[in-house]
Design an enzyme around this catalytic site. Structure first.
Site, PDB file in Angstrom:
ATOM      1  N   HIS A   4      -2.575  -2.272  -8.010  1.00 36.94           N
ATOM      2  CA  HIS A   4      -2.122  -1.210  -7.111  1.00 36.94           C
ATOM      3  C   HIS A   4      -2.024  -1.748  -5.685  1.00 36.94           C
ATOM      4  CE1 HIS A   4      -2.968   3.211  -5.652  1.00 36.94           C
ATOM      5  NE2 HIS A   4      -1.820   2.738  -5.238  1.00 36.94           N
ATOM      6  N   HIS A  10      -5.558  -3.746  -4.838  1.00 37.12           N
ATOM      7  CA  HIS A  10      -6.755  -3.683  -5.690  1.00 37.12           C
ATOM      8  C   HIS A  10      -6.294  -3.457  -7.125  1.00 37.12           C
ATOM      9  CE1 HIS A  10      -5.849   0.522  -4.614  1.00 37.12           C
ATOM     10  NE2 HIS A  10      -6.278   0.810  -5.826  1.00 37.12           N
ATOM     11  N   LYS A 162      14.554  -0.152 -10.479  1.00 36.12           N
ATOM     12  CA  LYS A 162      14.527   1.243 -10.937  1.00 36.12           C
ATOM     13  C   LYS A 162      13.104   1.542 -11.383  1.00 36.12           C
ATOM     14  CE  LYS A 162      18.245   3.549 -12.992  1.00 36.12           C
ATOM     15  NZ  LYS A 162      18.934   3.901 -14.251  1.00 36.12           N
TER      16      LYS A 162
HETATM   17 MN    MN Z   1      -5.747   2.591  -6.939  1.00 36.04          MN
END
Ligand code: MN
Length: 170
Positions: A4, A10, A162
């Site tokens: 992420h 992280h 996309k």
């Molecule tokens: Mn996260």
């Protein structure tokens, strides 16, 4: 496990238990080296459907950024006696959460150990690989595996291509 790119990059470890995804933010990501204990900050439970999400969370929304599906699979309790779900539940409650993962990248036996500091609602844990045939001392899996386990895309490709957009109602 999701990678992420939010305010800080992280990894998000998510393990299904009792109808929710128990969730931890792991700043450095997992390590296959049993001597590398990785800090894992518990965050709120996430809905089950979130565990397959890969795409974009709009800027300004909770967790705004890019999400990659970095690994996926099933898990159970490492010991083969008794009811595995009951054993997982007990381990989680005790803060000594042993589990065995059957992912594409993460395998074998692991433990999350809850630390006695921090916010009791969002405690800190340590994520540790047990010594077994899937342990790889000295190996940096986070550096080695830079792409999505589902789409083979990098974070950059997910950002530019996309991609699904997560609409949170928070
Ligand atoms: Mn996260």
């Amino acid at each position: 496990m999701q990678k992420h790119a939010a305010t800080r990059l992280h990894f998000d470890l998510r393990l299904e238990l009792d109808g929710v995804m128990k969730s931890w933010a792991v700043p450095k990501g997992p390590s296959l080296d049993p001597s590398e204990k990785r800090l894992a900050m518990q965050v709120e439970d996430h809905p089950i459907e979130y565990n397959t999400f890969e795409g974009i969370i709009p800027t300004g929304a909770y967790g705004g950024g890019i999400v990659m599906l970095w690994d996926r699979g099933t898990y159970t309790h490492p010991e083969k006696t008794g009811d595995p779900v009951e054993r997982l539940r007990t381990g989680y409650a005790k803060g000594d959460f042993k589990f065995e993962v059957h992912g594409k990248r993460l395998r074998g036996s692991w433990v999350l150990v809850r630390l006695r500091r921090g916010d009791p609602d969002k405690p800190a844990w340590l994520l540790i690989k047990h010594r077994d045939e899937f342990a790889r001392p000295g190996y940096d899996i986070v550096a080695a595996e830079q792409t999505s386990v589902r789409s083979r895309r990098t974070l950059e490709q997910i950002a530019k291509g996309k991609s699904r957009v997560w609409n949170s109602n928070r």
